[in-house]
Design an enzyme around this catalytic site. Sequence first.
Site, short mmCIF file in Angstrom:
data_model
loop_
_atom_site.label_atom_id
_atom_site.label_comp_id
_atom_site.label_asym_id
_atom_site.label_seq_id
_atom_site.Cartn_x
_atom_site.Cartn_y
_atom_site.Cartn_z
N ARG A 1 0.84 -1.19 0.00
CA ARG A 1 0.00 0.00 0.00
C ARG A 1 0.88 1.25 0.00
O ARG A 1 1.96 1.26 0.56
CB ARG A 1 -0.90 0.03 1.24
CG ARG A 1 -2.10 -0.90 1.16
CD ARG A 1 -3.01 -0.76 2.35
NE ARG A 1 -2.35 -1.18 3.57
CZ ARG A 1 -1.80 -0.38 4.47
NH1 ARG A 1 -1.86 0.95 4.31
NH2 ARG A 1 -1.18 -0.84 5.53
N TYR B 1 -1.68 -3.69 -6.70
CA TYR B 1 -1.36 -4.49 -5.52
C TYR B 1 -2.32 -4.27 -4.35
O TYR B 1 -2.60 -3.14 -3.95
CB TYR B 1 0.07 -4.19 -5.03
CG TYR B 1 0.57 -5.31 -4.15
CD1 TYR B 1 1.04 -6.48 -4.72
CD2 TYR B 1 0.52 -5.23 -2.77
CE1 TYR B 1 1.45 -7.54 -3.93
CE2 TYR B 1 0.94 -6.28 -1.97
CZ TYR B 1 1.40 -7.44 -2.57
OH TYR B 1 1.81 -8.49 -1.79
N LYS C 1 -9.55 -2.13 1.94
CA LYS C 1 -9.26 -0.97 2.78
C LYS C 1 -10.03 0.27 2.31
O LYS C 1 -10.52 1.05 3.11
CB LYS C 1 -7.75 -0.69 2.81
CG LYS C 1 -6.95 -1.85 3.41
CD LYS C 1 -7.35 -2.09 4.85
CE LYS C 1 -7.08 -3.48 5.36
NZ LYS C 1 -5.72 -3.89 5.58
N HIS D 1 -10.50 -2.03 11.55
CA HIS D 1 -9.42 -2.91 11.09
C HIS D 1 -9.22 -4.01 12.14
O HIS D 1 -8.26 -3.98 12.91
CB HIS D 1 -8.15 -2.07 10.92
CG HIS D 1 -7.04 -2.75 10.18
ND1 HIS D 1 -5.72 -2.35 10.28
CD2 HIS D 1 -7.04 -3.79 9.32
CE1 HIS D 1 -4.96 -3.12 9.52
NE2 HIS D 1 -5.73 -4.00 8.93
N SER E 1 -1.32 -3.29 10.49
CA SER E 1 -0.97 -4.19 9.40
C SER E 1 0.28 -5.00 9.76
O SER E 1 1.25 -4.46 10.29
CB SER E 1 -0.70 -3.38 8.13
OG SER E 1 -1.86 -2.68 7.78
N CYS F 1 0.74 -7.20 12.06
CA CYS F 1 0.99 -7.32 13.50
C CYS F 1 0.23 -8.47 14.15
O CYS F 1 0.08 -8.51 15.37
CB CYS F 1 0.66 -6.00 14.20
SG CYS F 1 1.85 -4.72 13.80
N ASP G 1 -9.37 -9.51 9.18
CA ASP G 1 -8.83 -8.18 8.88
C ASP G 1 -9.80 -7.03 9.15
O ASP G 1 -9.37 -5.96 9.56
CB ASP G 1 -8.37 -8.12 7.42
CG ASP G 1 -7.40 -6.98 7.14
OD1 ASP G 1 -6.42 -6.85 7.88
OD2 ASP G 1 -7.64 -6.21 6.18
N ARG H 1 1.96 -12.13 -0.17
CA ARG H 1 0.65 -12.49 0.42
C ARG H 1 0.04 -13.71 -0.26
O ARG H 1 0.37 -14.04 -1.40
CB ARG H 1 -0.31 -11.32 0.24
CG ARG H 1 0.20 -10.02 0.88
CD ARG H 1 -0.68 -9.53 1.95
NE ARG H 1 -0.09 -8.46 2.74
CZ ARG H 1 -0.61 -8.05 3.89
NH1 ARG H 1 -1.68 -8.63 4.38
NH2 ARG H 1 -0.03 -7.08 4.58
P1 GTP Z 1 -2.35 -7.47 7.70
O1 GTP Z 1 -2.90 -8.52 6.80
O2 GTP Z 1 -1.26 -6.67 7.08
O3 GTP Z 1 -3.41 -6.58 8.28
O4 GTP Z 1 -1.56 -8.24 8.89
P2 GTP Z 1 -2.04 -9.08 10.16
O5 GTP Z 1 -2.32 -8.15 11.30
O6 GTP Z 1 -3.09 -10.04 9.79
O7 GTP Z 1 -0.70 -9.86 10.56
P3 GTP Z 1 -0.33 -11.42 10.45
O8 GTP Z 1 -1.16 -12.27 11.34
O9 GTP Z 1 -0.28 -11.77 9.02
O10 GTP Z 1 1.13 -11.43 11.05
C1 GTP Z 1 2.18 -10.70 10.51
C2 GTP Z 1 3.50 -11.24 10.96
O11 GTP Z 1 3.57 -11.29 12.39
C3 GTP Z 1 3.74 -12.66 10.47
O12 GTP Z 1 5.05 -12.75 9.98
C4 GTP Z 1 3.58 -13.51 11.71
O13 GTP Z 1 4.39 -14.64 11.68
C5 GTP Z 1 3.95 -12.55 12.85
N1 GTP Z 1 3.18 -12.88 14.07
C6 GTP Z 1 1.85 -13.07 14.16
N2 GTP Z 1 1.47 -13.42 15.41
C7 GTP Z 1 2.59 -13.44 16.15
C8 GTP Z 1 2.85 -13.73 17.53
O14 GTP Z 1 1.98 -14.03 18.34
N3 GTP Z 1 4.16 -13.63 17.94
C9 GTP Z 1 5.16 -13.28 17.07
N4 GTP Z 1 6.39 -13.20 17.56
N5 GTP Z 1 4.94 -13.03 15.76
C10 GTP Z 1 3.69 -13.09 15.30
C1 SPV Z 2 -2.97 -4.30 5.48
O1 SPV Z 2 -2.01 -3.67 5.02
O2 SPV Z 2 -3.47 -4.03 6.59
C2 SPV Z 2 -3.52 -5.43 4.72
C3 SPV Z 2 -3.02 -5.66 3.36
O3 SPV Z 2 -4.40 -6.12 5.21
S1 SPV Z 2 -3.74 -4.62 2.18
O4 SPV Z 2 -4.90 -5.32 1.62
O5 SPV Z 2 -2.76 -4.39 1.12
O6 SPV Z 2 -4.18 -3.41 2.78
MN MN Z 3 -4.93 -5.44 7.31
#
Ligand code: GTP
Ligand code: SPV
Ligand code: MN
Length: 656
Positions: free
Chosen positions: A113, A263, A272, A292, A314, A316, A339, A434
């Site tokens: 983004r 993308y 979003k 979110h 994002s 996290c 999400d 992704r």
């Molecule tokens: P968006 O799709 O961007 O909104 O991200 P998200 O909030 O869904 O994050 P996601 O669950 O994909 O995690 C992002 C990264 O954080 C990944 O590389 C995970 O492996 C890492 N991660 C997720 N949960 C944990 C956790 O409990 N501990 C640690 N150390 N890392 C984590």
């Molecule tokens: C984020 O960035 O929080 C996502 C990926 O979930 S995107 O769809 O590119 O916004």
């Molecule tokens: Mn997101």
Amino acid sequence: MPQLIEKAYTPFQKPVVGHYLSSTATTTTPSKFNNIRGYNVVNGDISKLPLKVKTFIEESVVLCQPDRVHICDGSEIENEILIKSLLEAKTIIPLPKYENCYLARTNPADVARVESKTFICTELREQAVCTPRAGVQGALGNWISPKDYDDAIMKRFPGCMKGRTMYVVPFSMGPIGSPLSKVGIEITDSQYVVCSMRIMTRMGALVMDEIINKSADFVRCLHSVGTPESGKLAMESWPCDPDRVIILHKPDNNEIVSYGSAYGGNAILGKKCFALRIGSTIAQREGWLAEHMLILGVTCPNGTKKYIAAAFPSACGKTNLAMMTPTLPGYTLECVGDDIAWMKFDANGQLRAINPENGFFGVAPGTSAETNPNAMAACTKNTIFTNVAYTSDGGVFWEGLEDTIEPGVTITDWLGNPWELGVSKTPAAHPNSRFCAPAGNCPIIDEKWEDPEGVPISAILFGGRRPQGVPLIYEALNWQHGVFIGSAMRSESTAAAEHKAKVIMHDPMAMRPFFGYNFGNYLKHWLEMEEQCDKLGGVMPKIFHVNWFRKDKNGKFLWPGYGENSRVIDWVLKRIDGYHCYQETPIGLIPTPESLKLDNLKSQLNLKELFLIEREFWLKEADEIQTYFDNQVGADLPKKIQQQLNNLKDRVENMH
Ligand code: GTP
Ligand code: SPV
Ligand code: MN
């Protein structure tokens, strides 16, 4: 048979392009449009569409001048044809190791983004963004004037689809027909976007029927991958125009216009742009919340089930928490969404949430059979991967899958170069690579995930990546304090957007890049939710702050995370049930040592460090929050939020 429609309208006089252009703009009419006579509809029947849909299509045709118009029905056969065409263009390659899965590799300049090029258009600046302190650059969204909005479109869109097919994608955010759902139409010249929208939303003829039969109003979304001014494409298989990317929103018209990127959130406009930015403005008008947030359901050993929503910035941990496999015996967790949550009070004052999406656009690196087996299972069929690496046996690879590589198998990185485990110095997959997988693929998808009424929310978690100072979990003292905690959220930046350095950024409510209107007014709206609930006789969800990412002096995570987070969820459940299992601290309530079920983990953990709340740190944190509010939010900050910050400062100052 292609339809050729002769149009009697005069291009570029209102209302022909009225939806895109404000009332002031009529002067920039390029004369080359005057000879547009009709358009070639290669799929769908335009004559059956309501006038407002037809008008939207025709305005877009006049503006973008595609060679063909394809009205998407969402059918299997349509998808097959699109996939075939994407394969021929080498935009995607097949992944024969799985069922109907593909890998797209983007132009390396189009990988995330672009927050700096994302704008909200309102008559007055203060409707869209807070007024920062004089001389300070605002960091809570970008405003664009109606005139500049029009100019931005007219500089990019005229003729941008020449030689291409314009796809008309009707989609529903939320189960079709749910009282909490909303519909949109995305016009795009990217087949990749069409296929992605088919996974991420309910897309096709059923939605168009909904628009026709219910005269439903729809969000107008216009998207083009664009062509660089030079006319030269850097990459034939991934056309885009990174230098002129722009993502525009006009809440007053329920309108989104996106140019130059194909993308993720830049182009899959239901996500979003609609579900959060436009969604939050609709939610404010209609008295609900567009956030979110993931939504999960958790059943305890005694059989009771509760639903929890959680807002993390994002990359996290939302997808991971939403699909987590509890290590705590006797607990089952099910996923409603990973999400976005749309939440509204029902007639009894119970906050209920739907997941407006139909798929997961999840971060690939870090996802593995150990960390998130449910996500791994979800992407073994009908999935489009983007910017991951691939293997010589027709599979995918990314950081975290090292153990899955069989002897003799070679790896090609996301840029198409040979990549060797333990040798190559660059990541095999882009950090923001992704998977785009249907939600129905998830083995633990909740039985109520498509319930039109939504699921009842008992708790809301806020959280971020805080390597220092912030304990594993603390509970807000009340709703106002909880809203303050959300407003004061900070987190280490990630690869989900263009921010490069790993700095701790403010990311209020995990919504900083996604507010559709002034953040101060957004906070007022959140505070007002309590009155709405009271009037209906309901109980507000409890609010918590979690941090899986605190590190020790050696930079090692203090908490194992992932499935072990079930231990934290268990404590949340106890608090929802009213157990008195907390101790007060200046920042909120933390678990009593015995109330956090740690079992065999206990011996490995440094619990003292995990829960340490230091006066010095929190004095600095409170100062930092004050500076942020003063610089960024100013007069827009609700008094109740400032009062909460004052209370925090007092409590921390009086710490011994
Ligand atoms: P968006 O799709 O961007 O909104 O991200 P998200 O909030 O869904 O994050 P996601 O669950 O994909 O995690 C992002 C990264 O954080 C990944 O590389 C995970 O492996 C890492 N991660 C997720 N949960 C944990 C956790 O409990 N501990 C640690 N150390 N890392 C984590
Ligand atoms: C984020 O960035 O929080 C996502 C990926 O979930 S995107 O769809 O590119 O916004
Ligand atoms: Mn997101």
